[in-house]
Design an enzyme around this catalytic site. Sequence first.
Site, PDB file in Angstrom:
ATOM      1  N   LYS A   1       0.860  -1.188   0.000  1.00 16.92           N
ATOM      2  CA  LYS A   1       0.000   0.000   0.000  1.00 16.92           C
ATOM      3  C   LYS A   1       0.890   1.229   0.000  1.00 16.92           C
ATOM      4  O   LYS A   1       2.028   1.179   0.469  1.00 16.92           O
ATOM      5  CB  LYS A   1      -0.882   0.016   1.259  1.00 16.92           C
ATOM      6  CG  LYS A   1      -2.120   0.869   1.141  1.00 16.92           C
ATOM      7  CD  LYS A   1      -3.249   0.131   0.465  1.00 16.92           C
ATOM      8  CE  LYS A   1      -4.491   0.980   0.339  1.00 16.92           C
ATOM      9  NZ  LYS A   1      -5.656   0.179  -0.089  1.00 16.92           N
TER      10      LYS A   1
HETATM   11  P1  NAD Z   1     -13.381   7.656  -2.608  1.00 14.41           P
HETATM   12  O1  NAD Z   1     -12.334   8.684  -2.363  1.00 14.41           O
HETATM   13  O2  NAD Z   1     -13.907   7.468  -3.987  1.00 14.41           O
HETATM   14  O3  NAD Z   1     -14.650   7.929  -1.663  1.00 14.41           O
HETATM   15  C1  NAD Z   1     -14.528   8.052  -0.283  1.00 14.41           C
HETATM   16  C2  NAD Z   1     -15.866   8.489   0.262  1.00 14.41           C
HETATM   17  O4  NAD Z   1     -15.768   8.554   1.687  1.00 14.41           O
HETATM   18  C3  NAD Z   1     -16.327   9.857  -0.211  1.00 14.41           C
HETATM   19  O5  NAD Z   1     -17.719   9.836  -0.444  1.00 14.41           O
HETATM   20  C4  NAD Z   1     -16.013  10.754   0.966  1.00 14.41           C
HETATM   21  O6  NAD Z   1     -16.864  11.889   1.027  1.00 14.41           O
HETATM   22  C5  NAD Z   1     -16.280   9.805   2.107  1.00 14.41           C
HETATM   23  N1  NAD Z   1     -15.628  10.233   3.359  1.00 14.41           N
HETATM   24  C6  NAD Z   1     -14.361  10.680   3.533  1.00 14.41           C
HETATM   25  N2  NAD Z   1     -14.150  10.992   4.831  1.00 14.41           N
HETATM   26  C7  NAD Z   1     -15.315  10.726   5.462  1.00 14.41           C
HETATM   27  C8  NAD Z   1     -15.740  10.851   6.813  1.00 14.41           C
HETATM   28  N3  NAD Z   1     -14.914  11.308   7.758  1.00 14.41           N
HETATM   29  N4  NAD Z   1     -17.012  10.480   7.128  1.00 14.41           N
HETATM   30  C9  NAD Z   1     -17.853  10.021   6.181  1.00 14.41           C
HETATM   31  N5  NAD Z   1     -17.508   9.890   4.888  1.00 14.41           N
HETATM   32  C10 NAD Z   1     -16.264  10.247   4.542  1.00 14.41           C
HETATM   33  O7  NAD Z   1     -12.782   6.298  -2.007  1.00 14.41           O
HETATM   34  P2  NAD Z   1     -13.169   4.813  -2.404  1.00 14.41           P
HETATM   35  O8  NAD Z   1     -12.258   4.382  -3.471  1.00 14.41           O
HETATM   36  O9  NAD Z   1     -14.646   4.703  -2.568  1.00 14.41           O
HETATM   37  O10 NAD Z   1     -12.719   4.026  -1.075  1.00 14.41           O
HETATM   38  C11 NAD Z   1     -13.551   3.937   0.078  1.00 14.41           C
HETATM   39  C12 NAD Z   1     -13.053   2.827   0.973  1.00 14.41           C
HETATM   40  O11 NAD Z   1     -13.009   1.622   0.228  1.00 14.41           O
HETATM   41  C13 NAD Z   1     -11.631   2.995   1.536  1.00 14.41           C
HETATM   42  O12 NAD Z   1     -11.563   2.410   2.819  1.00 14.41           O
HETATM   43  C14 NAD Z   1     -10.779   2.186   0.585  1.00 14.41           C
HETATM   44  O13 NAD Z   1      -9.570   1.742   1.174  1.00 14.41           O
HETATM   45  C15 NAD Z   1     -11.718   1.040   0.307  1.00 14.41           C
HETATM   46  N6  NAD Z   1     -11.426   0.311  -0.928  1.00 14.41           N
HETATM   47  C16 NAD Z   1     -11.426   0.938  -2.130  1.00 14.41           C
HETATM   48  C17 NAD Z   1     -11.184   0.194  -3.274  1.00 14.41           C
HETATM   49  C18 NAD Z   1     -11.261   0.799  -4.646  1.00 14.41           C
HETATM   50  O14 NAD Z   1     -11.162   0.041  -5.633  1.00 14.41           O
HETATM   51  N7  NAD Z   1     -11.467   2.096  -4.777  1.00 14.41           N
HETATM   52  C19 NAD Z   1     -10.894  -1.162  -3.177  1.00 14.41           C
HETATM   53  C20 NAD Z   1     -10.906  -1.774  -1.926  1.00 14.41           C
HETATM   54  C21 NAD Z   1     -11.181  -1.014  -0.802  1.00 14.41           C
END
Ligand code: NAD
Length: 423
Positions: free
Chosen positions: A112
């Site tokens: 990561k």
């Molecule tokens: P993203 O940046 O597209 O979206 C993140 C979302 O979380 C946004 O809507 C943001 O407003 C919200 N957010 C941020 N801080 C916040 C808070 N304090 N309270 C409430 N909401 C809040 O990110 P993503 O890619 O959707 O990733 C989200 C989660 O999924 C993370 O934990 C990431 O590690 C995990 N994840 C993502 C992927 C991927 O393919 N993108 C894969 C596996 C896991």
Amino acid sequence: MSNLSYINEEAGAWNTYLAQIDRVAPYLQHLADYIDTLKRPKRALIVDVPIVMDDGTIRHFEGYRVQHNLSRGPGKGGIRYHPDVDLNEVTALAAWMTIKTAVVNLPFGGAKGGIRVDPRSLSTRELERLTRRYTSEIGHIIGPQKDIPAPDVGTNQNVMGWIMDTYSSNKGYTVTGVVTGKPVHLGGSLGRVKATGRGVYITGREAAKKNNLAIDGAKVAVQGFGNVGSEAANLFAQANAKVVCIQDHTGTILNNNGIDLDALRIYMEEHPGVLGFPGATPITNDEFWDAEMDILIPAALEGQITVERAEKLKAKLVLEGANGPTYPEADDVLLQRGITVVPDVICNAGGVTVSYFEWVQDISSYFWTEEEINQRLDKLLIQAIHDVWNTAEAKKCTLRTAAYILACERILIARKGRGIFPG
Ligand code: NAD
């Protein structure tokens, strides 16, 4: 604990991960002799990332790339741009990738990266400079056979495109396989953007079936409406669930009749987040945890489901779209209360699975249709969730512990088989 001098092991996401590993150790029998290999990263790189800002000033940012375990193949894991990024968090996220790639049985280890930055505070040009300099700084430890980054919170396809271009420019030839989650016209895979949200839905649907919970009419609450949360919400809505409550960084909205997601998406084109959407009522962020719901999808950041929140949660099923959203003590409360948790390492594995497909396609320079990708994704995830479910039943443990048992066995068998160099 593993007495690492460079990470505070008493708190944070790394502490959560170590507690999860301690829980699985009693199930590993003779392989437990090798468990310390999982309690420390193989390699952790901290880099200074200086850039010239648009106004001519110079700012320095702190960047990281951690390779937690490479026993089963090259490192794989996203890159996060967020003001709270630190070595503790990145190391835990790298470790969860080790577990995740092993649960789904992909030929990867776990890694990561991240930069301690609020990407919203930078212009697009500044973000590009930041990404290119960071890529150069970590360039010697990444590569298609070494460690393959991907998007995470605060990064997206464009950022992956800049990483691919910078790495390729430094090498002198195009290396599409250095990163996944790229735009399709740069060697990206069809279906990648929606894959993580799709995986949340597929694993959630299978778990709901096992729990006799009908998706049709179920109330769904989603924390985080980005890449993962919005697509998961979309698929649940398409299956006639009602997405009643959504929280993002701007606030929380509620509509017990179901939020119109298409209208919300149009609203969000002009607004920074969900707050103020006219088709729902604003509630406080704390009230999110009291809302009436059948399914909760935490899809924002880690450390969200505390004991206090677990004690009052009305959901029957928790689908961990985010990495590490549940504290180990809260896991115990959810277990006592009969709430099923589909753990992150399987629930959000759709992204890394299609990333694997993207890497395979890049290496073979032969690209598949979206239909082929989704079929392969569904098949792999359904197999994985059933394996985890059967292990949980056989060992009488939670799905998280079962997933860790399967993953740790695979990793430690590889570790044992390779032996300790130089022997
Ligand atoms: P993203 O940046 O597209 O979206 C993140 C979302 O979380 C946004 O809507 C943001 O407003 C919200 N957010 C941020 N801080 C916040 C808070 N304090 N309270 C409430 N909401 C809040 O990110 P993503 O890619 O959707 O990733 C989200 C989660 O999924 C993370 O934990 C990431 O590690 C995990 N994840 C993502 C992927 C991927 O393919 N993108 C894969 C596996 C896991």
